[in-house]
Scaffold this motif. Structure first.
Motif, short mmCIF file in Angstrom:
data_model
loop_
_atom_site.label_atom_id
_atom_site.label_comp_id
_atom_site.label_asym_id
_atom_site.label_seq_id
_atom_site.Cartn_x
_atom_site.Cartn_y
_atom_site.Cartn_z
N LEU A 1 -3.01 18.20 5.89
CA LEU A 1 -2.06 17.07 5.81
C LEU A 1 -1.86 16.56 4.39
CD1 LEU A 1 -2.80 14.72 8.84
CD2 LEU A 1 -0.65 15.90 8.27
N ALA A 2 -2.98 16.41 3.66
CA ALA A 2 -2.88 15.88 2.29
C ALA A 2 -2.10 16.86 1.42
CB ALA A 2 -4.26 15.62 1.71
N ALA A 3 -2.38 18.15 1.59
CA ALA A 3 -1.70 19.16 0.78
C ALA A 3 -0.21 19.21 1.12
CB ALA A 3 -2.34 20.52 0.99
N ASP A 4 0.15 19.00 2.39
CA ASP A 4 1.57 18.98 2.78
C ASP A 4 2.29 17.85 2.04
OD1 ASP A 4 1.08 21.03 4.47
OD2 ASP A 4 1.14 19.84 6.32
N PHE A 5 1.65 16.68 2.03
CA PHE A 5 2.24 15.53 1.34
C PHE A 5 2.41 15.84 -0.16
CE2 PHE A 5 1.46 11.77 -1.26
CZ PHE A 5 2.47 10.92 -0.83
N ILE A 6 1.35 16.41 -0.74
CA ILE A 6 1.35 16.70 -2.18
C ILE A 6 2.40 17.75 -2.53
CG2 ILE A 6 -0.06 17.87 -3.95
CD1 ILE A 6 -2.48 16.24 -2.76
N ALA A 7 2.45 18.82 -1.73
CA ALA A 7 3.41 19.90 -2.02
C ALA A 7 4.85 19.40 -1.91
CB ALA A 7 3.17 21.07 -1.05
N ALA A 8 5.11 18.54 -0.91
CA ALA A 8 6.47 18.00 -0.74
C ALA A 8 6.84 17.13 -1.94
CB ALA A 8 6.55 17.20 0.55
N ASP A 9 5.86 16.41 -2.44
CA ASP A 9 6.15 15.53 -3.58
C ASP A 9 6.36 16.33 -4.87
OD1 ASP A 9 6.30 12.58 -4.25
OD2 ASP A 9 5.00 13.35 -5.85
N PHE A 10 5.59 17.40 -5.06
CA PHE A 10 5.83 18.28 -6.21
C PHE A 10 7.27 18.81 -6.13
CE2 PHE A 10 1.15 19.42 -7.01
CZ PHE A 10 1.14 18.97 -8.32
N GLN A 11 7.67 19.21 -4.94
CA GLN A 11 9.00 19.79 -4.76
C GLN A 11 10.08 18.75 -5.07
OE1 GLN A 11 9.90 21.16 -0.81
NE2 GLN A 11 11.33 22.70 -1.60
N ARG A 12 9.88 17.54 -4.57
CA ARG A 12 10.84 16.44 -4.80
C ARG A 12 11.05 16.22 -6.29
NH1 ARG A 12 10.33 10.60 -5.25
NH2 ARG A 12 8.05 10.67 -5.34
N ARG A 13 9.99 16.39 -7.09
CA ARG A 13 10.07 16.18 -8.54
C ARG A 13 10.52 17.42 -9.30
NH1 ARG A 13 10.04 10.79 -9.54
NH2 ARG A 13 8.20 9.77 -8.69
N GLY A 14 10.64 18.54 -8.59
CA GLY A 14 11.06 19.78 -9.25
C GLY A 14 9.96 20.41 -10.09
N VAL A 15 8.68 20.13 -9.71
CA VAL A 15 7.56 20.74 -10.43
C VAL A 15 7.23 22.08 -9.78
CG1 VAL A 15 5.11 20.49 -11.06
CG2 VAL A 15 6.61 18.48 -11.05
N ASP A 16 7.14 23.12 -10.59
CA ASP A 16 6.85 24.45 -10.06
C ASP A 16 5.39 24.54 -9.61
OD1 ASP A 16 7.96 27.47 -10.19
OD2 ASP A 16 5.80 27.35 -10.52
N VAL A 17 5.15 25.07 -8.41
CA VAL A 17 3.78 25.13 -7.88
C VAL A 17 3.35 26.57 -7.60
CG1 VAL A 17 3.70 22.80 -6.94
CG2 VAL A 17 4.66 24.64 -5.55
N GLN B 1 0.85 -1.19 0.00
CA GLN B 1 0.00 0.00 0.00
C GLN B 1 0.89 1.23 0.00
OE1 GLN B 1 -2.66 0.86 3.46
NE2 GLN B 1 -4.25 0.21 2.04
N ARG B 2 0.47 2.26 -0.73
CA ARG B 2 1.27 3.49 -0.75
C ARG B 2 0.39 4.72 -0.96
NH1 ARG B 2 2.03 1.19 -6.03
NH2 ARG B 2 1.66 2.68 -7.71
N TRP B 3 0.89 5.86 -0.52
CA TRP B 3 0.28 7.14 -0.85
C TRP B 3 1.04 7.67 -2.05
CZ3 TRP B 3 -1.23 11.04 3.51
CH2 TRP B 3 -2.07 10.40 4.43
N GLN B 4 0.34 8.25 -2.98
CA GLN B 4 0.99 8.81 -4.16
C GLN B 4 0.28 10.11 -4.52
OE1 GLN B 4 2.39 5.75 -7.11
NE2 GLN B 4 1.13 6.88 -8.54
N ARG B 5 1.06 11.10 -4.95
CA ARG B 5 0.40 12.30 -5.50
C ARG B 5 -0.24 11.89 -6.81
NH1 ARG B 5 2.63 15.42 -9.14
NH2 ARG B 5 4.76 14.90 -8.53
N GLY B 6 -1.55 12.17 -6.95
CA GLY B 6 -2.26 11.75 -8.16
C GLY B 6 -3.01 12.90 -8.79
#
Ligand code: ADP
Length: 264
Positions: A82-98, A50-55
């Motif tokens: 909480l969900a947005a924190d996870f999502i924002a961190a993942d965007f950052q990890r991928r280098g996607v501008d937000v 099981q995993r959480w993934q930005r989708g």
């Protein structure tokens, strides 16, 4: 973390002044259970992992564009939490501008419960599409268009949408929907293991077969991967045929792995 409208500004262009690709649309939290085989209704089973993934479609396409090495930005709605924190961190990890995320003062971040069957690679999605307000025209007016070489909303027709309209294949969908778009538009329709078809601005028909992986592992986000790879190729000046073939190659690779790491 929430940036007020006044704080929003356009990012600098990518490395060496390269213009970016902007994807506008959904981001959500995907909670993914990988099961050996799709469970029967009202059963009680264990999953393999099981995993959480930005989708979300636009968000997934940004992930793929980033992996392909294209500077890209995401525009869509989020609400702090909480969900947005996870999502924002993942965007950052991928280098996607937000910087164009529209932070909403109320509403919840949408969440999708996804069941990926290891036996077939199928993905079954149940999206809780919450009350989160959409991005508005006013949000979009703040975008400095000169920073972008491509902006993606909806152009592509997905198999799900085509089937909803009663079409049974990609060529049938293109034929049926062509009269409903502006003359000179390009229409592209992916169709799982049948690959993808397109009709170009001059009415030319183009097809690519699918590139099936050795083992079908996870088709969640295959369409978003296809869209991103096609946009990547078209925005680099490649032909529609080349772009369709590239889209199917990268999407095929994605179907052979869990998630997106390893598509390039
Ligand atoms: P969606 O995620 O929108 O349901 P599709 O299932 O239509 O997307 O797939 C998009 C692309 O992914 C297809 O054009 C194809 O290239 C690839 N693909 C999807 N499923 C398979 C499969 N079972 N075998 C090979 N390629 C696939």
């Amino acid at each position: 973390m929430a940036a007020g409208a006044a704080g929003r500004r356009d990012p600098e262009p990518g490395p060496a002044g390269e213009k970016r690709i902007l994807c506008v649309g959904l981001v959500c939290l995907d909670i993914i259970s990988v099961v050996e085989a799709y469970p029967a209704e009202d059963s009680d089973t264990r999953c393999v992992s099981q995993r959480w993934q930005r989708g979300g479609n636009a968000s997934n396409s940004c992930t793929v564009l980033a992996l392909l090495g294209a500077p890209c930005a995401f525009m869509g709605s989020l609400a702090p939490g909480l969900a947005a924190d996870f999502i924002a961190a993942d965007f950052q990890r991928r280098g996607v501008d937000v910087s164009h995320v529209a932070w909403q003062p109320r509403g919840d971040v949408p969440c999708a419960c996804c069941v990926v069957s290891a036996a077939s690679g199928s993905r079954t999605i149940v999206l809780y599409d919450t009350n989160l307000p959409e991005v508005t025209a006013r949000d979009f007016e703040r975008v400095d268009l000169s920073q972008y070489k491509w902006i993606h909303w909806e152009v592509f027709i997905s198999k799900d949408v085509a089937q909803h309209f009663g079409y049974r294949s990609a060529p049938e969908a293109l034929q049926g929907l062509r009269s409903r778009v502006q003359p000179g538009a390009t229409l592209i329709c992916a169709w799982a293991e049948a690959g993808a078809d397109a009709v170009g601005p001059g009415g030319e028909l183009v097809h690519s077969d699918a590139f099936p992986p050795e083992t079908l592992v996870d088709t969640l986000g295959a369409g978003d991967t296809f869209n991103a790879a096609v946009i990547f190729a078209l925005s680099a000046g490649r032909s529609l045929q080349d772009a369709l073939t590239f889209g199917c190659q990268i999407a095929g690779r994605k179907c052979g792995i869990q998630g997106f790491d390893g598509i390039v």
